[in-house]
Design a protein around this motif. Structure first.
Motif, PDB file in Angstrom:
ATOM      1  N   ASP A  39      61.856  25.662 109.346  1.00 34.21           N
ATOM      2  CA  ASP A  39      61.688  26.841 110.187  1.00 34.21           C
ATOM      3  C   ASP A  39      62.963  27.677 110.198  1.00 34.21           C
ATOM      4  O   ASP A  39      64.004  27.267 109.675  1.00 34.21           O
ATOM      5  CB  ASP A  39      61.257  26.453 111.600  1.00 34.21           C
ATOM      6  CG  ASP A  39      62.247  25.525 112.289  1.00 34.21           C
ATOM      7  OD1 ASP A  39      63.477  25.719 112.146  1.00 34.21           O
ATOM      8  OD2 ASP A  39      61.800  24.592 112.981  1.00 34.21           O
ATOM      9  N   GLU A  40      62.865  28.839 110.782  1.00 34.20           N
ATOM     10  CA  GLU A  40      63.972  29.790 110.765  1.00 34.20           C
ATOM     11  C   GLU A  40      65.213  29.245 111.459  1.00 34.20           C
ATOM     12  O   GLU A  40      66.332  29.405 110.953  1.00 34.20           O
ATOM     13  CB  GLU A  40      63.546  31.110 111.415  1.00 34.20           C
ATOM     14  CG  GLU A  40      64.613  32.174 111.352  1.00 34.20           C
ATOM     15  CD  GLU A  40      64.147  33.526 111.847  1.00 34.20           C
ATOM     16  OE1 GLU A  40      65.024  34.356 112.147  1.00 34.20           O
ATOM     17  OE2 GLU A  40      62.925  33.759 111.932  1.00 34.20           O
ATOM     18  N   ALA A  41      65.051  28.602 112.606  1.00 27.62           N
ATOM     19  CA  ALA A  41      66.209  28.078 113.335  1.00 27.62           C
ATOM     20  C   ALA A  41      66.970  27.060 112.494  1.00 27.62           C
ATOM     21  O   ALA A  41      68.207  27.092 112.429  1.00 27.62           O
ATOM     22  CB  ALA A  41      65.765  27.451 114.656  1.00 27.62           C
ATOM     23  N   ALA A  42      66.255  26.170 111.829  1.00 24.84           N
ATOM     24  CA  ALA A  42      66.899  25.153 110.987  1.00 24.84           C
ATOM     25  C   ALA A  42      67.556  25.792 109.769  1.00 24.84           C
ATOM     26  O   ALA A  42      68.640  25.370 109.349  1.00 24.84           O
ATOM     27  CB  ALA A  42      65.883  24.099 110.563  1.00 24.84           C
ATOM     28  N   LEU A  43      66.929  26.825 109.208  1.00 29.79           N
ATOM     29  CA  LEU A  43      67.517  27.527 108.068  1.00 29.79           C
ATOM     30  C   LEU A  43      68.822  28.206 108.478  1.00 29.79           C
ATOM     31  O   LEU A  43      69.840  28.092 107.796  1.00 29.79           O
ATOM     32  CB  LEU A  43      66.533  28.555 107.507  1.00 29.79           C
ATOM     33  CG  LEU A  43      67.044  29.445 106.379  1.00 29.79           C
ATOM     34  CD1 LEU A  43      67.486  28.621 105.167  1.00 29.79           C
ATOM     35  CD2 LEU A  43      65.966  30.452 105.968  1.00 29.79           C
ATOM     36  N   LEU A  44      68.812  28.890 109.602  1.00 29.26           N
ATOM     37  CA  LEU A  44      70.025  29.556 110.083  1.00 29.26           C
ATOM     38  C   LEU A  44      71.136  28.553 110.348  1.00 29.26           C
ATOM     39  O   LEU A  44      72.298  28.789 110.011  1.00 29.26           O
ATOM     40  CB  LEU A  44      69.712  30.366 111.343  1.00 29.26           C
ATOM     41  CG  LEU A  44      68.863  31.617 111.128  1.00 29.26           C
ATOM     42  CD1 LEU A  44      68.383  32.171 112.462  1.00 29.26           C
ATOM     43  CD2 LEU A  44      69.622  32.660 110.341  1.00 29.26           C
ATOM     44  N   GLU A  45      70.803  27.420 110.939  1.00 25.53           N
ATOM     45  CA  GLU A  45      71.805  26.381 111.202  1.00 25.53           C
ATOM     46  C   GLU A  45      72.378  25.845 109.899  1.00 25.53           C
ATOM     47  O   GLU A  45      73.591  25.668 109.762  1.00 25.53           O
ATOM     48  CB  GLU A  45      71.190  25.237 112.008  1.00 25.53           C
ATOM     49  CG  GLU A  45      72.181  24.124 112.274  1.00 25.53           C
ATOM     50  CD  GLU A  45      71.564  22.959 113.008  1.00 25.53           C
ATOM     51  OE1 GLU A  45      72.093  21.848 112.857  1.00 25.53           O
ATOM     52  OE2 GLU A  45      70.559  23.142 113.718  1.00 25.53           O
ATOM     53  N   ALA A  46      71.512  25.570 108.930  1.00 24.46           N
ATOM     54  CA  ALA A  46      71.977  25.046 107.644  1.00 24.46           C
ATOM     55  C   ALA A  46      72.894  26.048 106.948  1.00 24.46           C
ATOM     56  O   ALA A  46      73.889  25.649 106.335  1.00 24.46           O
ATOM     57  CB  ALA A  46      70.781  24.714 106.755  1.00 24.46           C
ATOM     58  N   LEU A  47      72.591  27.321 107.036  1.00 26.10           N
ATOM     59  CA  LEU A  47      73.441  28.343 106.419  1.00 26.10           C
ATOM     60  C   LEU A  47      74.781  28.463 107.137  1.00 26.10           C
ATOM     61  O   LEU A  47      75.807  28.708 106.520  1.00 26.10           O
ATOM     62  CB  LEU A  47      72.733  29.697 106.415  1.00 26.10           C
ATOM     63  CG  LEU A  47      71.536  29.816 105.474  1.00 26.10           C
ATOM     64  CD1 LEU A  47      70.781  31.107 105.748  1.00 26.10           C
ATOM     65  CD2 LEU A  47      71.984  29.739 104.027  1.00 26.10           C
ATOM     66  N   ARG A  48      74.754  28.267 108.431  1.00 32.40           N
ATOM     67  CA  ARG A  48      75.954  28.420 109.234  1.00 32.40           C
ATOM     68  C   ARG A  48      76.955  27.282 109.003  1.00 32.40           C
ATOM     69  O   ARG A  48      78.159  27.493 109.017  1.00 32.40           O
ATOM     70  CB  ARG A  48      75.573  28.466 110.717  1.00 32.40           C
ATOM     71  CG  ARG A  48      76.697  28.842 111.643  1.00 32.40           C
ATOM     72  CD  ARG A  48      76.246  29.019 113.095  1.00 32.40           C
ATOM     73  NE  ARG A  48      75.077  29.865 113.201  1.00 32.40           N
ATOM     74  CZ  ARG A  48      73.927  29.480 113.777  1.00 32.40           C
ATOM     75  NH1 ARG A  48      73.791  28.294 114.292  1.00 32.40           N
ATOM     76  NH2 ARG A  48      72.907  30.308 113.826  1.00 32.40           N
ATOM     77  N   PHE A  49      76.458  26.073 108.789  1.00 32.47           N
ATOM     78  CA  PHE A  49      77.343  24.911 108.775  1.00 32.47           C
ATOM     79  C   PHE A  49      77.552  24.265 107.418  1.00 32.47           C
ATOM     80  O   PHE A  49      78.178  23.218 107.333  1.00 32.47           O
ATOM     81  CB  PHE A  49      76.834  23.866 109.771  1.00 32.47           C
ATOM     82  CG  PHE A  49      76.926  24.345 111.192  1.00 32.47           C
ATOM     83  CD1 PHE A  49      78.156  24.541 111.800  1.00 32.47           C
ATOM     84  CD2 PHE A  49      75.788  24.651 111.913  1.00 32.47           C
ATOM     85  CE1 PHE A  49      78.246  25.004 113.094  1.00 32.47           C
ATOM     86  CE2 PHE A  49      75.867  25.108 113.219  1.00 32.47           C
ATOM     87  CZ  PHE A  49      77.100  25.287 113.814  1.00 32.47           C
ATOM     88  N   ALA A  50      77.050  24.879 106.352  1.00 26.78           N
ATOM     89  CA  ALA A  50      77.275  24.296 105.022  1.00 26.78           C
ATOM     90  C   ALA A  50      77.243  25.401 103.975  1.00 26.78           C
ATOM     91  O   ALA A  50      76.640  26.449 104.179  1.00 26.78           O
ATOM     92  CB  ALA A  50      76.207  23.247 104.708  1.00 26.78           C
TER      93      ALA A  50
END
Length: 105
Positions: A39-50
């Motif tokens: 989902d979008e929230a998980a995608l944004l988190e993954a982009l932010r932290f890696a």
């Protein structure tokens, strides 16, 4: 030692993602580090932290369309390629993808 390829996967199921990871590993001969999001929230988190080398997505995951992924990647500001894994789709998908911001189909 060959550097790992960092792959961010946008797939509904682990089985779909696993098949793609196997193909990537065989095709590149490199070790593959990955994370699967749905989902979008998980995608944004993954982009932010890696830092990722590539994003690979199924066509039309239930929670996140490829057009949405393209918009999120563009807003992120990095030049991160998105590979769309799709079977049985035609020219219409290519036209939609370009309209959504794809650089190549």
């Amino acid at each position: 030692m060959t550097a790992s390829l960092r792959v961010l996967l946008v797939f509904d199921t682990e089985a779909e993602a696993g098949s793609v990871l196997e193909a990537i590993g065989r095709g590149t001969g490199r070790p593959v580090e990955h994370r699967r999001v749905q989902d979008e929230a998980a995608l944004l988190e993954a982009l932010r932290f890696a830092d990722w080398d590539v994003v690979v997505s199924a066509y039309g995951p239930a929670e996140l369309s490829y057009a949405s992924i393209l918009r999120i990647l563009a807003a992120d500001g990095r030049e991160l390629p998105l590979l769309l894994v799709a079977a049985g789709v035609g020219e219409e998908l290519a036209v939609e993808a370009v309209k959504a911001g794809a650089q190549d189909c």
